[in-house]
Design a protein around this motif. Sequence first.
Motif, PDB file in Angstrom:
ATOM      1  N   ALA A  11       0.840  -1.189   0.000  1.00  0.00           N
ATOM      2  CA  ALA A  11       0.000   0.000   0.000  1.00  0.00           C
ATOM      3  C   ALA A  11       0.879   1.245   0.000  1.00  0.00           C
ATOM      4  O   ALA A  11       1.903   1.297   0.663  1.00  0.00           O
ATOM      5  CB  ALA A  11      -0.890  -0.008   1.233  1.00  0.00           C
ATOM      6  N   ASP A  12       0.411   2.230  -0.760  1.00  0.00           N
ATOM      7  CA  ASP A  12       1.118   3.502  -0.826  1.00  0.00           C
ATOM      8  C   ASP A  12       2.507   3.431  -1.418  1.00  0.00           C
ATOM      9  O   ASP A  12       3.354   4.265  -1.127  1.00  0.00           O
ATOM     10  CB  ASP A  12       1.155   4.165   0.560  1.00  0.00           C
ATOM     11  CG  ASP A  12       0.482   5.516   0.467  1.00  0.00           C
ATOM     12  OD1 ASP A  12       0.326   6.139   1.487  1.00  0.00           O
ATOM     13  OD2 ASP A  12       0.154   5.921  -0.654  1.00  0.00           O
ATOM     14  N   ARG A  14       4.479   4.579  -4.111  1.00  0.00           N
ATOM     15  CA  ARG A  14       4.133   5.646  -5.030  1.00  0.00           C
ATOM     16  C   ARG A  14       5.351   6.337  -5.593  1.00  0.00           C
ATOM     17  O   ARG A  14       6.083   6.975  -4.866  1.00  0.00           O
ATOM     18  CB  ARG A  14       3.346   6.730  -4.295  1.00  0.00           C
ATOM     19  CG  ARG A  14       1.941   6.425  -4.002  1.00  0.00           C
ATOM     20  CD  ARG A  14       1.126   6.863  -5.173  1.00  0.00           C
ATOM     21  NE  ARG A  14      -0.262   6.887  -4.731  1.00  0.00           N
ATOM     22  CZ  ARG A  14      -1.007   7.967  -4.778  1.00  0.00           C
ATOM     23  NH1 ARG A  14      -0.514   9.074  -5.197  1.00  0.00           N
ATOM     24  NH2 ARG A  14      -2.254   7.906  -4.391  1.00  0.00           N
ATOM     25  N   HIS A  73      -3.928  -0.730  -8.702  1.00  0.00           N
ATOM     26  CA  HIS A  73      -4.300  -1.296  -7.411  1.00  0.00           C
ATOM     27  C   HIS A  73      -3.053  -1.468  -6.545  1.00  0.00           C
ATOM     28  O   HIS A  73      -3.041  -1.131  -5.358  1.00  0.00           O
ATOM     29  CB  HIS A  73      -5.002  -2.644  -7.646  1.00  0.00           C
ATOM     30  CG  HIS A  73      -5.633  -3.196  -6.415  1.00  0.00           C
ATOM     31  ND1 HIS A  73      -5.129  -4.268  -5.737  1.00  0.00           N
ATOM     32  CD2 HIS A  73      -6.731  -2.797  -5.728  1.00  0.00           C
ATOM     33  CE1 HIS A  73      -5.893  -4.515  -4.690  1.00  0.00           C
ATOM     34  NE2 HIS A  73      -6.863  -3.649  -4.661  1.00  0.00           N
ATOM     35  N   ARG A  76      -2.018   1.830  -5.433  1.00  0.00           N
ATOM     36  CA  ARG A  76      -3.106   2.602  -4.792  1.00  0.00           C
ATOM     37  C   ARG A  76      -3.364   3.887  -5.560  1.00  0.00           C
ATOM     38  O   ARG A  76      -3.522   4.976  -4.981  1.00  0.00           O
ATOM     39  CB  ARG A  76      -2.767   2.938  -3.326  1.00  0.00           C
ATOM     40  CG  ARG A  76      -2.406   1.739  -2.483  1.00  0.00           C
ATOM     41  CD  ARG A  76      -3.598   0.797  -2.329  1.00  0.00           C
ATOM     42  NE  ARG A  76      -3.292  -0.288  -1.424  1.00  0.00           N
ATOM     43  CZ  ARG A  76      -3.053  -1.548  -1.797  1.00  0.00           C
ATOM     44  NH1 ARG A  76      -3.074  -1.888  -3.078  1.00  0.00           N
ATOM     45  NH2 ARG A  76      -2.806  -2.478  -0.900  1.00  0.00           N
ATOM     46  N   ASP A 185      -9.180  -4.267  -8.607  1.00  0.00           N
ATOM     47  CA  ASP A 185      -7.884  -4.959  -8.486  1.00  0.00           C
ATOM     48  C   ASP A 185      -7.449  -5.605  -9.802  1.00  0.00           C
ATOM     49  O   ASP A 185      -6.487  -6.362  -9.835  1.00  0.00           O
ATOM     50  CB  ASP A 185      -7.958  -6.032  -7.378  1.00  0.00           C
ATOM     51  CG  ASP A 185      -8.920  -7.154  -7.735  1.00  0.00           C
ATOM     52  OD1 ASP A 185      -9.564  -7.091  -8.806  1.00  0.00           O
ATOM     53  OD2 ASP A 185      -9.032  -8.102  -6.932  1.00  0.00           O
ATOM     54  N   HIS A 463      -9.808  -0.164  -1.530  1.00  0.00           N
ATOM     55  CA  HIS A 463      -8.897   0.985  -1.435  1.00  0.00           C
ATOM     56  C   HIS A 463      -9.500   2.246  -2.069  1.00  0.00           C
ATOM     57  O   HIS A 463      -8.797   3.242  -2.249  1.00  0.00           O
ATOM     58  CB  HIS A 463      -7.559   0.635  -2.075  1.00  0.00           C
ATOM     59  CG  HIS A 463      -6.926  -0.559  -1.436  1.00  0.00           C
ATOM     60  ND1 HIS A 463      -6.558  -0.589  -0.114  1.00  0.00           N
ATOM     61  CD2 HIS A 463      -6.668  -1.790  -1.926  1.00  0.00           C
ATOM     62  CE1 HIS A 463      -6.072  -1.780   0.190  1.00  0.00           C
ATOM     63  NE2 HIS A 463      -6.131  -2.528  -0.892  1.00  0.00           N
ATOM     64  N   LEU A 465     -10.532   3.175  -5.162  1.00  0.00           N
ATOM     65  CA  LEU A 465      -9.766   3.666  -6.307  1.00  0.00           C
ATOM     66  C   LEU A 465     -10.648   4.102  -7.474  1.00  0.00           C
ATOM     67  O   LEU A 465     -10.252   4.939  -8.276  1.00  0.00           O
ATOM     68  CB  LEU A 465      -8.811   2.565  -6.804  1.00  0.00           C
ATOM     69  CG  LEU A 465      -7.808   2.038  -5.772  1.00  0.00           C
ATOM     70  CD1 LEU A 465      -6.943   0.941  -6.382  1.00  0.00           C
ATOM     71  CD2 LEU A 465      -6.934   3.172  -5.246  1.00  0.00           C
TER      72      LEU A 465
END
Length: 474
Positions: A11-12, A14, A73, A76, A185, A463, A465
Amino acid sequence: MLRRTGSDDGADLRTGDLLAGGLLAIVGEGSLLTGKALAERPRSYWDPEPLNARALVRPRSTEELGEVMRLCHRLRQPVVTHGGLTGCVQGTVVTDDEVVISLERMTAIEEIDSVGRTATVQAGAVLQNVQEAVARQNLYFPLDLGARGSCTIGGNIATNAGGINVIRYGMMRELVLGLEVVLADGTVVSSMNRMLKNNSGYDLKQMFIGSEGTLGIITRAVLRLREATVSRNTAMLALNSFASVVGLLQFMGRALGGGLSAYEVMWGDYFRAVTEPGWHRAPMDRDYPFYVIAEATGADEETDAAQFISCLERAAGDGLVADAVIPKSAGERAALWGIREDFEAVVQLKPTFLYDVSLPIKDMDEYINDVTAGLRRRWPEGQCHVIGHIGDGNLHLFVSPGTSGERLHAEADEEVYGPLSRFGGSVSAEHGIGLEKKRWLPTSRSPTEIALMQLLKRTLDPHNLLNRRMIFDA
Ligand SMILES: Cc1cc2nc3c(=O)[nH]c(=O)nc-3n(C[C@H](O)[C@H](O)[C@H](O)COP(=O)(O)OP(=O)(O)OC[C@H]3O[C@@H](n4cnc5c(N)ncnc54)[C@H](O)[C@@H]3O)c2cc1C
């Protein structure tokens, strides 16, 4: 470079590079737009300002889109789906940290089955192209609306579009047999059913129809077709009262034996505005309080025309119709429809706010009188133009306050939505909620209904999205 912020499943994660590089690897250079190339595009049909987003991706296939969503996904990365951008509730508005998924390269009409009466199409196919392709095979796809030349089948499904033929064929929900959807996802759910009857378990497609891109991205669909009709009889009618509008609807419904396919009402102020000099030519006197375009389709030119004329003569004899114009050519028919469908004369008044409400037909006159009285009190110089797919209990109001100010839209909302709850109406009949009507959703749906919608959203898109800011806060 990768930054990991406290999650064990990525997660995250980026970085611009990771996202851009990943997208580029999946779709290739020509299908990934950023910066200047993006700014050359308008935000929507309604908003000519330059589009601004993190990137715009144009996948060519479901598989490609599945890969794109798997990457988003993992990173995120929120996305907003774009179809033909004709939606009326700011459902395609994008922030500069979101990625646009455009279906513009998925436009194929894959198959038309004239025996099973189905069309299999990709979601980016433009509605009018689908209508014309099936017509060439003597078949008919009944969804029809003024934006037909730009809106896409995916957008029509995502918004559960209505339009001018709902009175006979139902909304988009009734016209879709199967769907293919990419989930948040990247999972592809293929539910491309072609049968009219299929009660094996839940009808999953219904969950996505009308979900405004918040539960999945529609990539393909199986559409239900009808045999092409042979006759088409149209009339523009002038009426003296709302009671006549309702009475004529019932009368024509009975007299035409189910053949009535459109019954569109224009309040007199709308008719006069769009037939001012420089706009459309008025085919009849402009002083009536109500105008209707009625259309019936059937299987026999001669007998259907005779039945249609006789129906109108009887209605006139009963005092329901004050005046009538019947087009003698396709051009004349198009000109009549232009009066109803081309509302440029109204929306050029700036600002103008468009509303799409539904309520019981019997309460419409009282509701409109309440709303217009409230608007007049607030903005004596303002205007309100009303049209409606009235047989569906659906009205569109164009509210032009005739002044400027920061809170105008919110104030107009209060005037239009305020009286609605008294009649058990809905703040959205066919356009959806998008960003624009979020605040008003609780006036049309109970807390339990909204909680269930949120649960569904969190289950399919944990999440948040997909179109993350639309309809409600997840
Ligand atoms: C002149 C005019 C007349 C109109 N008349 C009518 C009418 O009579 N009846 C009516 O119902 N509407 C009408 N509309 C509104 C609009 O045309 C419909 O809402 C239409 O269905 C939107 O399709 P679109 O492809 O333009 O979608 P967009 O505007 O691009 O998107 C609309 C919403 O659907 C989502 N979306 C788009 N494609 C997908 C996809 N493949 N998968 C998942 N989500 C997706 C978007 O994210 C957004 O939330 C009219 C609009 C105009 C401009």
